[in-house]
Design a protein around this motif. Structure first.
Motif, mmCIF file in Angstrom:
data_model
loop_
_atom_site.group_PDB
_atom_site.id
_atom_site.type_symbol
_atom_site.label_atom_id
_atom_site.label_comp_id
_atom_site.label_asym_id
_atom_site.label_seq_id
_atom_site.Cartn_x
_atom_site.Cartn_y
_atom_site.Cartn_z
ATOM 1 N N ARG A 157 85.588 -45.004 -3.130
ATOM 2 C CA ARG A 157 85.397 -43.516 -3.475
ATOM 3 C C ARG A 157 85.766 -43.392 -4.992
ATOM 4 O O ARG A 157 86.783 -44.115 -5.551
ATOM 5 C CB ARG A 157 86.777 -42.794 -2.627
ATOM 6 C CG ARG A 157 86.426 -41.047 -2.863
ATOM 7 C CD ARG A 157 87.236 -40.311 -1.851
ATOM 8 N NE ARG A 157 86.486 -40.488 -0.761
ATOM 9 C CZ ARG A 157 85.356 -39.750 -0.392
ATOM 10 N NH1 ARG A 157 85.006 -38.812 -1.392
ATOM 11 N NH2 ARG A 157 84.745 -39.579 0.732
ATOM 12 N N GLY B 197 83.101 -39.199 -4.417
ATOM 13 C CA GLY B 197 82.079 -39.522 -3.309
ATOM 14 C C GLY B 197 82.074 -41.101 -3.312
ATOM 15 O O GLY B 197 82.839 -41.801 -4.130
ATOM 16 N N VAL B 198 81.530 -41.889 -2.465
ATOM 17 C CA VAL B 198 81.405 -43.362 -2.103
ATOM 18 C C VAL B 198 80.395 -43.861 -2.966
ATOM 19 O O VAL B 198 79.006 -43.467 -2.628
ATOM 20 C CB VAL B 198 81.529 -43.724 -0.580
ATOM 21 C CG1 VAL B 198 81.240 -45.243 -0.566
ATOM 22 C CG2 VAL B 198 82.631 -43.141 -0.005
ATOM 23 N N HIS C 215 77.515 -46.000 -3.767
ATOM 24 C CA HIS C 215 76.644 -47.222 -3.232
ATOM 25 C C HIS C 215 75.764 -48.042 -4.309
ATOM 26 O O HIS C 215 75.516 -49.086 -3.968
ATOM 27 C CB HIS C 215 75.570 -46.412 -2.188
ATOM 28 C CG HIS C 215 76.386 -46.104 -0.908
ATOM 29 N ND1 HIS C 215 76.985 -46.797 -0.100
ATOM 30 C CD2 HIS C 215 76.650 -44.765 -0.753
ATOM 31 C CE1 HIS C 215 77.573 -45.988 0.825
ATOM 32 N NE2 HIS C 215 77.450 -44.755 0.279
ATOM 33 N N SER D 200 77.640 -41.141 -1.427
ATOM 34 C CA SER D 200 77.483 -40.552 -0.146
ATOM 35 C C SER D 200 79.038 -39.856 0.053
ATOM 36 O O SER D 200 79.895 -40.010 -0.532
ATOM 37 C CB SER D 200 77.251 -41.569 1.004
ATOM 38 O OG SER D 200 78.552 -42.484 1.049
ATOM 39 N N ASP D 201 78.967 -38.973 1.032
ATOM 40 C CA ASP D 201 80.091 -38.167 1.304
ATOM 41 C C ASP D 201 80.662 -37.473 0.150
ATOM 42 O O ASP D 201 81.792 -37.626 -0.188
ATOM 43 C CB ASP D 201 80.991 -39.017 2.175
ATOM 44 C CG ASP D 201 82.341 -38.321 2.626
ATOM 45 O OD1 ASP D 201 82.070 -37.147 2.846
ATOM 46 O OD2 ASP D 201 83.612 -38.814 2.776
ATOM 47 N N GLU E 211 81.399 -34.636 -2.724
ATOM 48 C CA GLU E 211 82.073 -33.057 -2.829
ATOM 49 C C GLU E 211 81.930 -32.806 -4.201
ATOM 50 O O GLU E 211 82.370 -33.393 -5.152
ATOM 51 C CB GLU E 211 83.638 -32.939 -2.344
ATOM 52 C CG GLU E 211 83.990 -31.365 -2.744
ATOM 53 C CD GLU E 211 85.426 -31.191 -1.808
ATOM 54 O OE1 GLU E 211 85.801 -30.720 -1.121
ATOM 55 O OE2 GLU E 211 86.400 -31.820 -2.839
ATOM 56 N N ARG F 30 79.671 -29.639 -0.065
ATOM 57 C CA ARG F 30 79.495 -31.081 0.275
ATOM 58 C C ARG F 30 78.096 -31.217 0.519
ATOM 59 O O ARG F 30 77.421 -30.612 1.100
ATOM 60 C CB ARG F 30 80.434 -31.026 1.588
ATOM 61 C CG ARG F 30 81.990 -30.700 1.122
ATOM 62 C CD ARG F 30 82.775 -31.221 2.462
ATOM 63 N NE ARG F 30 82.951 -32.901 2.733
ATOM 64 C CZ ARG F 30 83.607 -33.691 1.775
ATOM 65 N NH1 ARG F 30 84.414 -33.136 1.061
ATOM 66 N NH2 ARG F 30 83.714 -34.782 2.222
ATOM 67 N N GLU G 66 75.783 -34.902 2.127
ATOM 68 C CA GLU G 66 75.861 -36.163 2.639
ATOM 69 C C GLU G 66 75.625 -37.338 1.693
ATOM 70 O O GLU G 66 76.158 -38.223 1.862
ATOM 71 C CB GLU G 66 74.896 -36.242 3.743
ATOM 72 C CG GLU G 66 75.147 -37.263 4.839
ATOM 73 C CD GLU G 66 74.268 -37.046 6.226
ATOM 74 O OE1 GLU G 66 73.604 -37.948 6.536
ATOM 75 O OE2 GLU G 66 74.332 -36.006 6.800
ATOM 76 N N MET G 67 74.420 -37.241 0.921
ATOM 77 C CA MET G 67 73.972 -38.376 0.078
ATOM 78 C C MET G 67 73.513 -37.614 -1.130
ATOM 79 O O MET G 67 73.025 -36.517 -1.101
ATOM 80 C CB MET G 67 72.858 -39.026 0.702
ATOM 81 C CG MET G 67 72.423 -40.317 -0.169
ATOM 82 S SD MET G 67 73.558 -41.569 0.090
ATOM 83 C CE MET G 67 73.574 -42.175 1.673
#
Length: 96
Positions: A22, A35-36, A38, A49-50, A52, A81, A83-84
């Protein structure tokens, strides 16, 4: 501590070590993301991803400009928020 022992030789190495972690990203226009991470590239384009997103909204409310008074600012915060998200690198100020 020797930087070569941690595998950090250049700034992008710190980003590489943050893959699948994160991260906090500060963007132009008073926007912030968490977010995470990638993927990234040499232009600092990011795939998160994930996510905010936080946007600071500032409105000037009273006073005058041009040095004859004071201008006060009133601010609010908008969050959403996702998702990606693909983040274009030219807007990135900071990754932590």
């Amino acid at each position: 501590m020797d930087p070569s022992s941690t595998g950090i030789q250049e700034p992008f190495d710190l980003i590489r070590l943050s893959l699948s972690e994160r991260v906090f990203v500060k963007l132009r226009g008073d926007r912030e993301l968490t977010g995470v991470l990638h993927a990234y590239d040499g232009h600092m384009n990011l795939i998160l991803s994930d996510v905010e997103e936080t946007v600071m909204i500032v409105d000037a409310v009273e006073g005058t400009y041009e040095g004859h008074g004071t201008v006060k600012a009133r601010g609010s915060v908008a969050k959403r928020r996702m998702e990606m998200l693909f983040v274009r690198g030219d807007g990135v100020i900071l990754v932590s």
